[in-house]
Scaffold this motif. Structure first.
Motif: not given
Length: 335
Positions: A28-29, A74
């Motif tokens: 993810t981020s 992440p």
């Protein structure tokens, strides 16, 4: 009492189109990759295809440094850093450790995907011996994914065994006396490992510009059992010197020009797939100049260099024993 251990794999059916891809994300981020970085997309698609019951092992390289800022990562799944040339060792050791713990009843006996990733420097160069050793241990389930941005990109774009002919790198800058410093053809990584390890059940090349096909190769590699390996071509805006908006287009062009063929070797059988299959069946390849001239690392090329590059790719398709895969000729066949 210990559970009965089986060396089972997860049954991961192929995604039947982009609308059937799962929504959950496990990368993810929080990463710091460059704009247009194809390797970040590869990580995202790789672990999305593998699912939540997965352990990821990252060798030193772009995807280690950019993904592990202090206290930030992440990765949603368990992740471990390993040495630059040790992706094979990490994959084998983790798979063996899980198997031992399950046999002893110290953890639930269940299929857990093990993925070790490495760049071309850590895989095709430094880590080749460890990867080769891992592929000989067919009793352990793991996937090694080599993300190939064709240089040691983490340490400022040095030459690797995967760097294309004539490319400008910090170790091969074009000069006034000698214009082309790097004159070796790119290492044929996937073919070398497939032919040298006939008991490795699945070896594949992928390109994330064809995302669903790429994810399905990951899912097959996990489902088939034993050690498997995937070679992914990863466009790199910094190292290849192009506008980041061209990442997807360059991935497609690498395949459509025939420079990077898409194929898999499953149980000793070679199958081309995607647009490469169409080329094998007679579809014309695009000229290599469409790919080369969009990248600053080839800006010093003259017409003779483009012609030579085209001739080498033509040879790969017209004369090799298996087009774009096996660089051998039949006895008595003219070269």
């Amino acid at each position: 009492m210990a559970e009965t251990f089986t060396n089972a794999t997860q049954i991961l059916e192929p995604f039947r189109g982009v609308k059937k891809v799962t929504l959950e994300e496990y990368f993810t981020s929080g990463h710091r990759t460059c704009q247009g970085c194809e390797s970040a997309l590869v990580m995202k698609l790789m672990v999305k295809a593998a699912g939540p019951r997965t352990i990821v092992l990252g060798a030193t390289g772009c995807m280690y440094v950019a993904n592990t800022t202090y206290y930030t990562t992440p990765w949603v799944v368990p992740w471990m850093h390993t040495q630059l040339g040790s992706s094979g060792s990490a994959a084998l050791g983790t798979a063996a450790g899980l198997k031992a713990l399950m046999k002893k009843g110290k953890m639930k006996s269940e299929p857990i995907n093990v993925i070790a990733f490495c760049g071309d420097g850590g895989g095709a160069d430094m880590g080749l011996g460890a990867i080769s050793a891992t592929l000989t241990h067919k009793e352990y389930n793991s996937l090694i994914l080599m993300y190939d941005n064709e240089s040691y990109a983490n340490t400022d774009i040095q030459l690797s065994g995967s760097t294309p002919y004539g490319a400008n790198s910090t170790f091969s800058p074009p000069g006034s006396v000698k214009r082309l410093i790097h004159t070796r053809w790119k290492e044929n990584m996937a073919c070398m490992l497939a032919s040298g390890h006939p008991e490795c059940r699945d070896v594949a090349t992928v390109d994330a510009s064809y995302a669903v096909e790429m994810m399905n190769k990951v899912r097959k590699a996990h489902s088939i059992g034993g050690p498997t390996i995937i070679h992914s071509l990863d466009q790199c805006p910094k190292g290849w010197d192009y506008d980041p908006m061209l990442s997807h287009e360059l991935g497609e062009l690498a395949v459509e020009t025939g420079i990077f063929p898409l194929y898999e070797v499953e149980d000793g059988v070679v199958r081309h797939y995607g647009k490469t299959k169409a080329i094998v069946e007679g579809r014309p390849r695009k000229p290599v100049r469409e790919y080369l001239l969009k990248q600053g690392r080839f800006a010093h090329f003259l017409e003779e260099d483009i012609d030579y590059f085209q001739a080498k790719v033509d040879e790969m398709w017209n004369k090799w024993e298996i087009p774009g895969v096996i660089p051998f000729w039949k006895e008595g066949r003219p070269r």
